[in-house]
Write a protein that holds these residues in place. Structure first.
Motif, PDB file in Angstrom:
ATOM      1  N   ASP A 124      -0.946  -5.393  -7.917  1.00  0.00           N
ATOM      2  CA  ASP A 124      -0.025  -5.604  -9.036  1.00  0.00           C
ATOM      3  C   ASP A 124      -0.691  -6.250 -10.238  1.00  0.00           C
ATOM      4  O   ASP A 124      -0.029  -6.882 -11.072  1.00  0.00           O
ATOM      5  N   LYS A 168      -7.322  -4.981  -2.818  1.00  0.00           N
ATOM      6  CA  LYS A 168      -6.338  -6.000  -2.442  1.00  0.00           C
ATOM      7  C   LYS A 168      -7.008  -7.353  -2.215  1.00  0.00           C
ATOM      8  O   LYS A 168      -6.511  -8.400  -2.670  1.00  0.00           O
ATOM      9  N   ILE A 186       0.510   7.153 -14.976  1.00  0.00           N
ATOM     10  CA  ILE A 186       0.439   6.645 -13.601  1.00  0.00           C
ATOM     11  C   ILE A 186       0.233   5.126 -13.570  1.00  0.00           C
ATOM     12  O   ILE A 186      -0.060   4.562 -12.525  1.00  0.00           O
ATOM     13  N   GLY A 187       0.377   4.492 -14.731  1.00  0.00           N
ATOM     14  CA  GLY A 187       0.361   3.037 -14.754  1.00  0.00           C
ATOM     15  C   GLY A 187      -0.983   2.382 -14.966  1.00  0.00           C
ATOM     16  O   GLY A 187      -1.134   1.175 -14.724  1.00  0.00           O
ATOM     17  N   GLU A 223      -3.672   6.510  -8.440  1.00  0.00           N
ATOM     18  CA  GLU A 223      -2.309   6.134  -8.069  1.00  0.00           C
ATOM     19  C   GLU A 223      -2.285   5.302  -6.792  1.00  0.00           C
ATOM     20  O   GLU A 223      -1.468   4.378  -6.652  1.00  0.00           O
ATOM     21  N   ALA A 224      -3.168   5.621  -5.858  1.00  0.00           N
ATOM     22  CA  ALA A 224      -3.229   4.857  -4.607  1.00  0.00           C
ATOM     23  C   ALA A 224      -3.632   3.408  -4.869  1.00  0.00           C
ATOM     24  O   ALA A 224      -3.091   2.478  -4.250  1.00  0.00           O
ATOM     25  N   ARG A 266      -3.171   1.897  -7.771  1.00  0.00           N
ATOM     26  CA  ARG A 266      -2.052   1.337  -8.526  1.00  0.00           C
ATOM     27  C   ARG A 266      -0.946   0.834  -7.600  1.00  0.00           C
ATOM     28  O   ARG A 266      -0.338  -0.225  -7.822  1.00  0.00           O
ATOM     29  N   ALA A 267      -0.684   1.604  -6.538  1.00  0.00           N
ATOM     30  CA  ALA A 267       0.373   1.223  -5.603  1.00  0.00           C
ATOM     31  C   ALA A 267      -0.013   0.020  -4.759  1.00  0.00           C
ATOM     32  O   ALA A 267       0.864  -0.676  -4.229  1.00  0.00           O
ATOM     33  N   ALA A 268      -1.302  -0.249  -4.652  1.00  0.00           N
ATOM     34  CA  ALA A 268      -1.785  -1.288  -3.737  1.00  0.00           C
ATOM     35  C   ALA A 268      -1.848  -2.673  -4.369  1.00  0.00           C
ATOM     36  O   ALA A 268      -1.777  -3.674  -3.656  1.00  0.00           O
ATOM     37  N   GLU A 289      -5.967   9.363  -6.549  1.00  0.00           N
ATOM     38  CA  GLU A 289      -6.739   8.212  -6.094  1.00  0.00           C
ATOM     39  C   GLU A 289      -6.450   6.988  -6.957  1.00  0.00           C
ATOM     40  O   GLU A 289      -6.306   5.867  -6.442  1.00  0.00           O
ATOM     41  N   VAL A 337      -8.912   0.791  -1.470  1.00  0.00           N
ATOM     42  CA  VAL A 337      -7.607   0.133  -1.510  1.00  0.00           C
ATOM     43  C   VAL A 337      -7.688  -1.238  -0.840  1.00  0.00           C
ATOM     44  O   VAL A 337      -7.205  -2.246  -1.378  1.00  0.00           O
TER      45      VAL A 337
END
Length: 303
Positions: free
Chosen positions: A211, A182, A235-236, A204-205, A207-209, A202, A178
């Motif tokens: 954009d 970034k 999950i994107g 998803e983690a 994906r959330a971090a 994993e 993650v």
């Protein structure tokens, strides 16, 4: 007929549009130019060109033995046969940041829509094998900065792959992935390829971090469960690749065919498993070459 009608610039725009569309982009791996044509004929959104496949095609393991010249040459042969955008595995960029810069411009000239560079050390290995090592953060970021600075077409996709997940045990590896994802985005990466994620959580983690678009690698016999397209879309995830699948299918079929030839002395028992000559000629658009000479396709093929 001959090469694709779409230009490299058009393919890059189409790739960008696809990634922004909200619909997951499916990129099976082509192991040669003909398989790229088949991927297009079957209705997929793009073509992936795997470094593992290119090295295997030369009879070599995927440990960084292929050269930029070999990868760019084969990638060009594949990309020019399809109107679909093609992205290629550029391994670690073939050297230091100045080599990465040359890699980017060479792949642009070869007609690719994009590429990805990973953060492994050399000699590298398949991302789903144990014992990987990754470079330090600054080296990984320098590779991406060099790639972004070197491209001449701003629509050429620079994707950063990170293999760091598997280098740290437990949740520490995911945290490291993650964090690196970034920072790779901050360095200019257009998309992220988090390698060897074990679970949907994993992915998803990651994906959330970040954009930017995310790629999921659904290679067989690896660290990741073989999630479906719908699961990944849910999950994107923006793009999914099956990098070596067509090669594995083809080689598996070839091995069974050779066994049949040894056992029966003929391939008659497996004719139904083969691509028919008529289907091959249709895929090649054989008949269209009659515009050059009407004697090119002046026969009929019985099915």
């Amino acid at each position: 007929m001959l090469y694709a009608a779409a230009t490299a610039a058009e393919k890059r725009l189409n790739l960008r549009a696809g990634l922004a569309s909200g619909t997951i982009q499916r990129f099976p791996g082509a192991f040669n130019p003909l398989s790229a044509k088949l991927i297009q004929a079957k209705g997929f959104e793009g073509v992936y060109i795997s470094g593992a496949v290119l090295s295997a095609d030369l009879g070599l393991p995927d440990i960084g033995l292929t050269t930029l010249t070999e990868v760019a040459g084969r990638a060009q042969q594949i990309a020019r046969m399809t109107d679909l955008p093609a992205i290629v595995d550029a391994d670690t960029g073939f050297g230091e940041p100045m080599n990465v810069a040359r890699t980017i411009q060479t792949l642009e000239d070869a007609g690719l829509a994009g590429m990805h560079i990973e953060d492994q050390v050399n000699p590298k290995r398949c991302g789903h094998l144990d014992g990987k090592q990754v470079v330090d953060e600054e080296t990984a970021l320098k590779r991406i900065r060099a790639a972004v600075d070197a491209r001449r077409d701003p629509n050429f996709l620079v994707m950063a792959r990170t293999d760091i997940r598997a280098t740290v045990p437990g949740d520490g590896g995911l945290d490291a992935a993650v964090d690196r994802a970034k920072k790779l985005v901050d360095a200019g990466a257009d998309a992220i390829f988090p390698e060897a994620m074990a679970t949907l959580a994993e992915f998803e983690a990651i994906r959330a971090a970040v954009d930017v678009p995310l790629l999921a690698n659904m290679t067989e016999f690896g660290k990741s469960e073989l999630f479906t397209v719908d699961q990944l879309a849910g999950i994107g995830i923006n793009m999914v690749i099956w990098p070596v699948s067509l090669l594995r299918l083809a080689m598996g079929s070839a091995a069974r065919g050779l066994d049949t030839l040894i056992g029966h002395g003929t391939l008659e028992p497996v004719l139904a498993e083969m691509q028919h000559r008529a289907d091959l000629y249709e895929l090649l658009d054989y008949e269209s070459y009659n515009q050059f000479d009407t004697n090119v396709f002046n026969f009929q093929i019985k099915r």
